[in-house]
Write a protein that holds these residues in place. Structure first.
Motif, PDB file in Angstrom:
ATOM      1  N   GLU A 240      33.946  49.163  56.125  1.00  0.00           N
ATOM      2  CA  GLU A 240      35.048  49.415  55.325  1.00  0.00           C
ATOM      3  C   GLU A 240      35.043  48.851  53.840  1.00  0.00           C
ATOM      4  O   GLU A 240      35.462  49.542  53.035  1.00  0.00           O
ATOM      5  CB  GLU A 240      36.308  48.600  55.768  1.00  0.00           C
ATOM      6  CG  GLU A 240      37.812  49.004  55.329  1.00  0.00           C
ATOM      7  CD  GLU A 240      38.832  48.371  56.031  1.00  0.00           C
ATOM      8  OE1 GLU A 240      39.739  48.088  55.454  1.00  0.00           O
ATOM      9  OE2 GLU A 240      38.547  48.262  57.227  1.00  0.00           O
TER      10      GLU A 240
ATOM     11  N   THR B 128      32.934  51.595  51.973  1.00  0.00           N
ATOM     12  CA  THR B 128      33.735  52.791  51.752  1.00  0.00           C
ATOM     13  C   THR B 128      34.617  52.241  50.481  1.00  0.00           C
ATOM     14  O   THR B 128      34.891  53.226  49.477  1.00  0.00           O
ATOM     15  CB  THR B 128      34.722  52.960  52.761  1.00  0.00           C
ATOM     16  OG1 THR B 128      33.607  53.322  53.811  1.00  0.00           O
ATOM     17  CG2 THR B 128      35.412  54.293  52.852  1.00  0.00           C
ATOM     18  N   ARG B 129      35.561  51.067  50.402  1.00  0.00           N
ATOM     19  CA  ARG B 129      36.393  50.974  49.391  1.00  0.00           C
ATOM     20  C   ARG B 129      35.872  50.614  47.979  1.00  0.00           C
ATOM     21  O   ARG B 129      36.185  51.008  47.084  1.00  0.00           O
ATOM     22  CB  ARG B 129      37.230  49.667  49.823  1.00  0.00           C
ATOM     23  CG  ARG B 129      38.251  49.777  50.777  1.00  0.00           C
ATOM     24  CD  ARG B 129      38.839  48.509  50.818  1.00  0.00           C
ATOM     25  NE  ARG B 129      39.860  48.507  52.158  1.00  0.00           N
ATOM     26  CZ  ARG B 129      40.501  47.600  52.554  1.00  0.00           C
ATOM     27  NH1 ARG B 129      40.310  46.339  51.905  1.00  0.00           N
ATOM     28  NH2 ARG B 129      41.212  47.701  53.496  1.00  0.00           N
ATOM     29  N   LYS B 130      34.454  50.106  48.145  1.00  0.00           N
ATOM     30  CA  LYS B 130      33.725  50.023  46.865  1.00  0.00           C
ATOM     31  C   LYS B 130      33.121  51.492  46.221  1.00  0.00           C
ATOM     32  O   LYS B 130      33.319  51.661  45.158  1.00  0.00           O
ATOM     33  CB  LYS B 130      32.558  49.210  46.856  1.00  0.00           C
ATOM     34  CG  LYS B 130      31.482  48.627  46.024  1.00  0.00           C
ATOM     35  CD  LYS B 130      30.514  47.905  46.090  1.00  0.00           C
ATOM     36  CE  LYS B 130      29.776  47.569  44.990  1.00  0.00           C
ATOM     37  NZ  LYS B 130      28.582  48.222  44.737  1.00  0.00           N
TER      38      LYS B 130
END
Length: 102
Positions: A93, A96-98
């Motif tokens: 996660e 993915t956010r990065k």
């Protein structure tokens, strides 16, 4: 390349004792020449699905990582035996956010 360990062959007396013990084991008799002649490669007798990877999980690589005690304690307390999978999900996660922020 690592050197192979030296093979220590049994003496004729040791070999005879091993063979006698094997012959007296009704649960696991030694293979006969006929048994060996009937053997075929596993790919000839097993279905192709036998050789496919188990499950649909991505391949894994084992490596050592130091995880601080409070993080490890949280995940093991919170998720029990499933803690490694949940830690992977949390790290995924973050990735993915990065990537979304870039």
């Amino acid at each position: 390349m690592k050197a192979r360990p030296k093979l220590i062959r049994p003496t004729p007396e040791e070999d005879a004792a091993i063979t006698t013990a094997a012959l007296s084991d009704p649960d696991n008799p030694p293979l006969t020449d006929e048994d060996w002649a009937r053997m075929r490669p596993a790919r000839e007798v097993m279905p192709p699905s036998f050789f496919e990877p188990v499950g649909s999980s991505p391949p894994r690589r084992f490596f050592m990582a130091e995880i601080e005690f409070d993080v490890a304690d949280h995940f093991t307390r919170e998720f029990g035996e499933d803690w490694q999978r949940r830690l992977n999900e949390a790290l995924r996660e973050v990735i993915t956010r990065k990537q979304a922020a870039e």
